[in-house]
Design an enzyme around this catalytic site. Sequence first.
Site, PDB file in Angstrom:
ATOM      1  N   SER A   1     -10.053 -18.709 -39.168  1.00 21.72           N
ATOM      2  CA  SER A   1     -10.198 -19.237 -40.396  1.00 21.72           C
ATOM      3  C   SER A   1      -9.567 -18.856 -41.343  1.00 21.72           C
ATOM      4  O   SER A   1      -8.464 -17.879 -41.156  1.00 21.72           O
ATOM      5  CB  SER A   1     -11.586 -18.900 -40.958  1.00 21.72           C
ATOM      6  OG  SER A   1     -12.405 -19.306 -40.091  1.00 21.72           O
TER       7      SER A   1
HETATM    8  N1  SAM Z   1     -14.036 -15.939 -37.824  1.00 22.23           N
HETATM    9  C1  SAM Z   1     -13.565 -16.729 -36.629  1.00 22.23           C
HETATM   10  C2  SAM Z   1     -11.876 -16.360 -36.762  1.00 22.23           C
HETATM   11  O1  SAM Z   1     -11.368 -16.422 -37.756  1.00 22.23           O
HETATM   12  O2  SAM Z   1     -11.243 -16.392 -35.697  1.00 22.23           O
HETATM   13  C3  SAM Z   1     -13.777 -18.086 -36.708  1.00 22.23           C
HETATM   14  C4  SAM Z   1     -13.526 -18.919 -35.518  1.00 22.23           C
HETATM   15  S1  SAM Z   1     -13.888 -20.426 -35.342  1.00 22.23           S
HETATM   16  C5  SAM Z   1     -13.697 -21.119 -37.307  1.00 22.23           C
HETATM   17  C6  SAM Z   1     -15.725 -20.522 -35.130  1.00 22.23           C
HETATM   18  C7  SAM Z   1     -15.981 -20.016 -33.885  1.00 22.23           C
HETATM   19  O3  SAM Z   1     -17.537 -20.550 -33.888  1.00 22.23           O
HETATM   20  C8  SAM Z   1     -15.176 -20.995 -32.772  1.00 22.23           C
HETATM   21  O4  SAM Z   1     -14.819 -19.893 -31.849  1.00 22.23           O
HETATM   22  C9  SAM Z   1     -16.523 -21.490 -32.030  1.00 22.23           C
HETATM   23  O5  SAM Z   1     -16.520 -21.565 -30.523  1.00 22.23           O
HETATM   24  C10 SAM Z   1     -17.477 -20.654 -32.189  1.00 22.23           C
HETATM   25  N2  SAM Z   1     -19.021 -21.230 -32.282  1.00 22.23           N
HETATM   26  C11 SAM Z   1     -19.397 -22.520 -32.507  1.00 22.23           C
HETATM   27  N3  SAM Z   1     -20.758 -22.724 -32.162  1.00 22.23           N
HETATM   28  C12 SAM Z   1     -21.186 -21.238 -31.759  1.00 22.23           C
HETATM   29  C13 SAM Z   1     -22.322 -20.848 -31.350  1.00 22.23           C
HETATM   30  N4  SAM Z   1     -23.435 -21.726 -31.457  1.00 22.23           N
HETATM   31  N5  SAM Z   1     -22.367 -19.521 -30.806  1.00 22.23           N
HETATM   32  C14 SAM Z   1     -21.372 -18.796 -30.997  1.00 22.23           C
HETATM   33  N6  SAM Z   1     -19.999 -19.294 -31.229  1.00 22.23           N
HETATM   34  C15 SAM Z   1     -20.032 -20.454 -31.630  1.00 22.23           C
END
Ligand code: SAM
Length: 219
Positions: free
Chosen positions: A66
Site C-alpha cells: 500500500s
Molecule cells: N499492508 C499490506 C502491504 O502494504 O503490503 C497490504 C497488502 S495488499 C493491499 C492486501 C492484502 O490482503 C493482499 O496480500 C491480499 O492477498 C490480502 N487479503 C485479501 N483478502 C484477505 C483475507 N480474507 N484474509 C487475509 N488476507 C487477505
Amino acid sequence: MAGSVDGQMTGARRRLVELLRDKGIHDISVLRAFDLTARHDFMPTGVRHRAYEDTSIPIGSGQTISQPYVHARYLETLALTGHEKVLEVGTGSGYQTVLLSHLVAQVFTIERIAALFNTAREAIRHAGATNVSMLLGDGTVGWREYAPYDAILVSAGGPSIPQALVEQLAEGGRLLVPVGSKDEQTLMLVTKRGGTVVSREIAPVRFVPLVGTQGWDRE
Ligand code: SAM
C-alpha cells in the site's frame, strides 16, 4: 558508506518521512516507525528503486504494497500507545506488520495467499521483529484464539464490515476497514464502547479486494 545503495536508501527514507510530515502526519511514534523500517526490503528486487515513492506498488500474486501515506493515516487514526494487541488482516508484503511491531506490544497478522505469506515471513524475520505472529488463512473470520484485540486493521476492501472482526474487538477497541465496491471504498472506523458499536467514515480509499467468507467470493 557514502554513495552505497543502503546510504541512498536511508536518504530516500528520510525524505519519505518528511513528505509524510508535510502531508499532515504528526504522530512522532508513527514517523519514527517509518524511519526505522526499510520499505525496500519488502518489495520484489525489480521495483526496489521505487521503494520510497509515496505510491502503492505491485508485489506479485496480483497484490500491492500500500501507499505509505495510507499506512501512516491508518496508524495515526488508531492513536496507538504501545500497549496494544493488534490484528492485521492482509499481511501482503509484511511492511505494515513491521511498522506496527514498532508501535504496539503484539501483532497478529493473517494473509490468504501462500506465496506472499512466505515472502513476508522472511522479510519480517529479516527486519528483526519479535512480537509478530502469522497465520495463513482467511482473515475475514479473524483469529479467535487470541481475541479480543485493541485494534484491527484490514488492508483490503470488502463489501461490508466483517461481523467476526467486530466481535473480536476489545472494549474500547478500534477497527479500520475499507468498505465499498471492488474498485473504490470508504475507510470506516468502527469503535466498540460500553457494548455499543459505532462506525464513521474516515476517507475515500482504493484497495485490492478482501476475499473470504465475510468478504468477496473471489477476485
Ligand atoms: N499492508 C499490506 C502491504 O502494504 O503490503 C497490504 C497488502 S495488499 C493491499 C492486501 C492484502 O490482503 C493482499 O496480500 C491480499 O492477498 C490480502 N487479503 C485479501 N483478502 C484477505 C483475507 N480474507 N484474509 C487475509 N488476507 C487477505
